[in-house]
Design an enzyme around this catalytic site. Structure first.
Site, PDB file in Angstrom:
ATOM      1  N   ARG A  82       1.689   7.853 -14.379  1.00  0.00           N
ATOM      2  CA  ARG A  82       3.146   7.840 -14.196  1.00  0.00           C
ATOM      3  C   ARG A  82       3.812   6.824 -15.127  1.00  0.00           C
ATOM      4  O   ARG A  82       3.372   5.684 -15.232  1.00  0.00           O
ATOM      5  CB  ARG A  82       3.490   7.470 -12.748  1.00  0.00           C
ATOM      6  N   ARG A 124       3.301   0.006  -7.124  1.00  0.00           N
ATOM      7  CA  ARG A 124       3.630   0.931  -8.205  1.00  0.00           C
ATOM      8  C   ARG A 124       2.718   0.644  -9.387  1.00  0.00           C
ATOM      9  O   ARG A 124       2.489  -0.507  -9.735  1.00  0.00           O
ATOM     10  CB  ARG A 124       5.091   0.799  -8.646  1.00  0.00           C
ATOM     11  N   GLU A 128       6.118   5.002   1.265  1.00  0.00           N
ATOM     12  CA  GLU A 128       5.586   6.365   1.308  1.00  0.00           C
ATOM     13  C   GLU A 128       4.177   6.418   0.734  1.00  0.00           C
ATOM     14  O   GLU A 128       3.916   5.902  -0.365  1.00  0.00           O
ATOM     15  CB  GLU A 128       6.521   7.284   0.525  1.00  0.00           C
ATOM     16  N   SER A 151       3.853  12.548   0.566  1.00  0.00           N
ATOM     17  CA  SER A 151       5.003  13.439   0.682  1.00  0.00           C
ATOM     18  C   SER A 151       4.466  14.850   0.834  1.00  0.00           C
ATOM     19  O   SER A 151       3.743  15.326  -0.035  1.00  0.00           O
ATOM     20  CB  SER A 151       5.900  13.363  -0.557  1.00  0.00           C
ATOM     21  N   ARG A 192      -1.267   2.620  -2.037  1.00  0.00           N
ATOM     22  CA  ARG A 192      -0.514   1.952  -0.972  1.00  0.00           C
ATOM     23  C   ARG A 192      -1.318   1.853   0.316  1.00  0.00           C
ATOM     24  O   ARG A 192      -1.047   0.995   1.152  1.00  0.00           O
ATOM     25  CB  ARG A 192       0.816   2.680  -0.738  1.00  0.00           C
TER      26      ARG A 192
END
Length: 424
Positions: A262, A277, A349, A352, A391
């Site tokens: 990412r 992140r 999160e 998802s 996470r």
């Protein structure tokens, strides 16, 4: 991509739904072009039919000794007119396609409009951890126990990168093994897809052309032929691109392990230091292809699976239903599984779960034949993280930390860590 028939027949409904996502669209020009396009198609078909008819007559006229000069001249004019109309049609098709590509998916009817401020917490699971000592940040725990080397990760790859070391590497691998084992037990088929994908794959997933700059391209910018997958969903949604499936094969249930690449990591906030992140992280992705009628049940199944994985780890989390504007562009509905990170005093999160309905299938031309009607229908595609580790790992360190600076290992992971119950 949206159904052009739906836009044509229920323009106001489509406009209202898109507005829920903050996308205000005027379809006037699009519908005007659509009307012009259909008129061009009709005119072109009439001319081509005439050309075929006369072309069949000319040999007979020649055989009978008749003069065909006038007919040949007429057919030359028809050919030139067809060529001109085809060019006009191609121009309009390109304009309409470009317009449709820019539109996000329609949100489901039960979603409220607006952004994340309108997200709704559906449920909470487990007890928020309380400490009778000063808890540490996961970065401090990881460095103290030599689980993660952030400095050497940054030295090798820049900020937003890290190196798993020793028990940290084993804990990461234990998480991935736990996820894989659970998905296999649930009857999902494992896939190991390529990490380098082509433009068509990003287009089918709904990421291109709008989000073309959000991925890592491997070629010169002007070429952009291959990119590193940002999530395994981008690969899995392309398995059946341009294919027609047998309805008996549906639903198809897959999962894949991949690193994810990412570009967004550089934008993280100061409080999101560590692994919250990153430019590269590990994730196991769940994916389903279903019929229209099986779509809702598949969504509930995926949500349940993601929740079950977190509950198996004994981690406190909440389940949230996203407002229309907080769903990604390709998705009609999304539920987030959000894990508690004590040092941030917030939920983050970790999965998802989303239903794209037939939006991605239209872009990728993925269909099935309905066994009752015999009609060709678009499949529905759904995806969900199952799970991302970047996470979950910090949540384990923080939620399972002890007063003496160690970390208890969740019971379901102990067998992958050679029976270790405590790290440190």
């Amino acid at each position: 991509m949206l159904d052009i028939q739906l836009i044509r027949q229920q323009t106001d409904l489509v406009s209202r739904k898109l507005a829920k996502k903050g996308c205000n669209v005027d379809f006037t020009e699009f519908l005007k072009l659509d009307k012009e396009r259909r008129a061009l198609i009709q005119k072109t078909e009439e001319l081509k039919a005439l050309r075929n008819k006369v072309s069949a007559q000319i040999p007979l006229m020649k055989k009978n000794g008749e003069d065909v000069g006038q007919q040949l001249a007429e057919m030359k004019n028809v050919a030139e007119e067809v060529k001109r109309l085809d060019a006009d049609l191609a121009r309009i098709n390109e304009k309409q396609t470009t317009f449709l590509q820019s539109l996000p998916n329609l949100p489901d009817d039960d979603l409220v409009g607006g952004g994340k401020e309108n997200n709704k917490v559906i449920s909470m699971w487990g007890k928020k951890p309380e400490f009778d000592f000063q808890p540490l940040h996961h970065v401090d725990i990881a460095e103290k126990l030599h689980l993660i080397d952030y400095n050497r990760g940054a030295k090798m790859a820049g900020s937003g990168s890290w190196v798993y070391t020793g028990d940290g590497a084993l804990l990461e691998w234990a998480l991935l093994n736990y996820f894989v084992e659970q998905h296999i037990a649930d009857g999902y088929t494992m896939i190991l897809p390529p990490h380098m994908l082509n433009y068509a794959s990003g287009y089918t997933a709904g990421q291109f052309p709008k989000f073309i700059d959000d991925v890592y391209w491997l070629d010169h910018a002007e070429e952009r032929s291959n990119f590193m997958l940002p999530t395994a969903e981008t690969a899995l949604v392309n398995l059946y691109r341009d294919e027609i499936l047998d309805e008996k094969e549906l639903p198809k249930r897959f999962f894949a392990y991949t690193p994810c690449y990412r570009r967004e990591a550089g934008s993280y906030r100061a409080e999101e230091r560590g692994m919250i992140r990153g430019h590269q992280f590990n994730k196991v992705e769940m994916f389903q292809y279903t019929t229209k009628d099986g779509s809702d049940a598949a969504f509930e199944e995926l949500v349940g699976k993601a929740c079950k994985l977190v509950e198996g780890l004994g981690l406190h989390y909440r389940l949230s239903k996203l407002a229309a504007g907080d769903c990604s562009a390709s998705m009609a509905r999304t539920y987030d599984i959000e894990i508690w990170i004590p040092s941030m005093n917030d939920y983050k999160e970790i999965s998802s779960v989303s239903n794209a309905r037939d939006y991605q299938a239209r872009r990728g031309n993925m269909r099935y034949r309905d066994s009752k009607t015999g009609k060709i229908e678009f499949v529905h595609t759904l995806n969900g993280s199952g799970l991302a580790t970047s996470r979950v790992f910090p949540a384990i360190l923080e939620q399972y930390q002890t007063a003496d600076g160690k970390v208890r290992v969740p019971e379901v992971l102990q067998k992958y860590l050679h029976g270790k119950t405590v790290l440190g």
